[in-house]
Design a protein around this motif. Structure first.
Motif, PDB file in Angstrom:
ATOM      1  N   GLY A 103       0.810  -1.209   0.000  1.00 28.32           N
ATOM      2  CA  GLY A 103       0.000   0.000   0.000  1.00 28.32           C
ATOM      3  C   GLY A 103       0.843   1.258   0.000  1.00 28.32           C
ATOM      4  O   GLY A 103       0.431   2.290  -0.539  1.00 28.32           O
ATOM      5  N   ALA A 123       2.136   1.340  -3.853  1.00 27.69           N
ATOM      6  CA  ALA A 123       1.191   1.360  -4.979  1.00 27.69           C
ATOM      7  C   ALA A 123       0.991   2.762  -5.540  1.00 27.69           C
ATOM      8  O   ALA A 123       1.036   2.971  -6.764  1.00 27.69           O
ATOM      9  CB  ALA A 123      -0.157   0.772  -4.539  1.00 27.69           C
ATOM     10  N   THR A 133      -2.942  -2.678  -4.229  1.00 32.99           N
ATOM     11  CA  THR A 133      -3.935  -2.091  -3.336  1.00 32.99           C
ATOM     12  C   THR A 133      -4.761  -3.163  -2.642  1.00 32.99           C
ATOM     13  O   THR A 133      -5.065  -3.058  -1.447  1.00 32.99           O
ATOM     14  CB  THR A 133      -4.856  -1.138  -4.126  1.00 32.99           C
ATOM     15  N   VAL A 164     -11.294  -0.471   0.541  1.00 33.92           N
ATOM     16  CA  VAL A 164      -9.990  -0.276  -0.099  1.00 33.92           C
ATOM     17  C   VAL A 164      -9.768  -1.356  -1.158  1.00 33.92           C
ATOM     18  O   VAL A 164      -9.299  -1.080  -2.273  1.00 33.92           O
ATOM     19  CB  VAL A 164      -8.857  -0.298   0.945  1.00 33.92           C
ATOM     20  N   GLY A 214      -9.107  -1.252  -5.296  1.00 31.80           N
ATOM     21  CA  GLY A 214      -8.096  -2.014  -6.020  1.00 31.80           C
ATOM     22  C   GLY A 214      -8.703  -2.840  -7.138  1.00 31.80           C
ATOM     23  O   GLY A 214      -8.160  -2.900  -8.247  1.00 31.80           O
ATOM     24  N   LEU A 229     -13.111   3.856  -2.725  1.00 34.90           N
ATOM     25  CA  LEU A 229     -12.089   4.673  -2.073  1.00 34.90           C
ATOM     26  C   LEU A 229     -12.724   5.771  -1.223  1.00 34.90           C
ATOM     27  O   LEU A 229     -12.295   6.029  -0.091  1.00 34.90           O
ATOM     28  CB  LEU A 229     -11.160   5.284  -3.121  1.00 34.90           C
ATOM     29  N   TRP A 285      -4.280   8.467  -3.541  1.00 35.62           N
ATOM     30  CA  TRP A 285      -3.132   7.568  -3.418  1.00 35.62           C
ATOM     31  C   TRP A 285      -2.287   7.929  -2.206  1.00 35.62           C
ATOM     32  O   TRP A 285      -1.746   7.049  -1.521  1.00 35.62           O
ATOM     33  CB  TRP A 285      -2.281   7.616  -4.680  1.00 35.62           C
ATOM     34  N   ILE A 300      -3.893   6.371   0.861  1.00 34.85           N
ATOM     35  CA  ILE A 300      -3.633   4.936   0.974  1.00 34.85           C
ATOM     36  C   ILE A 300      -2.213   4.692   1.452  1.00 34.85           C
ATOM     37  O   ILE A 300      -1.964   3.855   2.335  1.00 34.85           O
ATOM     38  CB  ILE A 300      -3.877   4.235  -0.376  1.00 34.85           C
ATOM     39  N   CYS A 301      -1.275   5.430   0.894  1.00 32.41           N
ATOM     40  CA  CYS A 301       0.132   5.305   1.284  1.00 32.41           C
ATOM     41  C   CYS A 301       0.318   5.654   2.759  1.00 32.41           C
ATOM     42  O   CYS A 301       0.954   4.908   3.512  1.00 32.41           O
ATOM     43  CB  CYS A 301       0.986   6.214   0.399  1.00 32.41           C
ATOM     44  N   SER A 358      -1.439   3.061   5.129  1.00 31.58           N
ATOM     45  CA  SER A 358      -0.670   1.817   5.187  1.00 31.58           C
ATOM     46  C   SER A 358       0.587   1.992   6.033  1.00 31.58           C
ATOM     47  O   SER A 358       0.919   1.131   6.866  1.00 31.58           O
ATOM     48  CB  SER A 358      -0.295   1.373   3.769  1.00 31.58           C
TER      49      SER A 358
END
Length: 225
Positions: free
Chosen positions: A27, A30, A78, A102, A106, A152, A210, A213-214, A217
């Protein structure tokens, strides 16, 4: 449901914990992968203009396979991160639906790559200007992408609620704001691409998604460590 707590995270060095952190690592990677690969193409593909063309149009032309692979690979990463989120948080609000949504994002990326967007607005070079005809795979691309984007948005809002219940005000605001901004940008692009402001706003929203998500994670990886 109870709120997510740090004690609900795996904090040991068992093989299961290492697997969880490895999944979350996808994650972290990605978003940068997708943004860099898409950005390089946007700057180098002949005739592509970010003010006019959605990134999905990069799946067309002789080098279209690059964006197709980018979408599928980022989607798989993802989904792996979503599994890591589900393993990392073992109790609490958002434990089930946050990771599921999530994963839905993906899956939307994966199928958005499998079902290619239709050429439009003069890209690839030689394509007539304007939206153009919609093929079956173009329609499925739009449907799968739309479902993924809604996933998302939902994930951001679910995690925002979980963080708010924990008293993590900064994370709650960040997650909620990301979901709201993405929803506004998605509504704009769904109303009709081709407008420079809307296209650029949606591009910025994708990067913001993004980044969320980064960051999420990475945050769960630090908690687990």
């Amino acid at each position: 449901m109870t709120a997510i707590t740090a004690t609900a995270l795996r904090t040991d060095c068992s093989p299961q914990a290492r697997i969880t952190k490895s999944l979350l690592g996808w994650g972290v990677l990605a978003g940068p992968l997708y943004v860099v690969v898409t950005g390089v193409q946007a700057l180098t593909r002949d005739g592509f203009d970010l003010t006019r063309h959605p990134a999905s149009l990069l799946a067309n032309g002789g080098l279209g396979w690059v964006q197709i692979a980018n979408l599928i690979l980022a989607g798989l990463m993802t989904v792996a991160a979503a599994v890591g989120m589900r393993r990392a948080v073992r109790a609490g609000r958002g434990r089930v639906w946050g990771p599921r949504l999530v994963a839905l994002y993906g899956a939307g990326l994966i199928f958005g790559g499998i079902f290619r967007a239709d050429p439009a607005f003069g890209f690839p070079v030689g394509t007539p200007d304007g939206p153009g005809p919609v093929s079956w795979h173009g329609l499925l691309h739009f449907v799968c992408g739309g479902i993924g984007f809604l996933g998302l948005i939902g994930a951001c809002l679910v995690f925002a609620r979980a963080y708010a219940a924990l008293g993590r005000r900064g994370w709650a605001i960040y997650s909620g704001a990301t979901g709201i901004v993405f929803f506004a940008a998605f509504a704009g692009i769904a109303s009709g691409p081709g407008n420079a402001v809307i296209n650029l706003a949606f591009t910025a929203a994708v990067v913001l998604g993004w980044a969320w998500i980064c960051a999420t994670s990475a945050h769960l990886m630090r908690q687990a460590a």
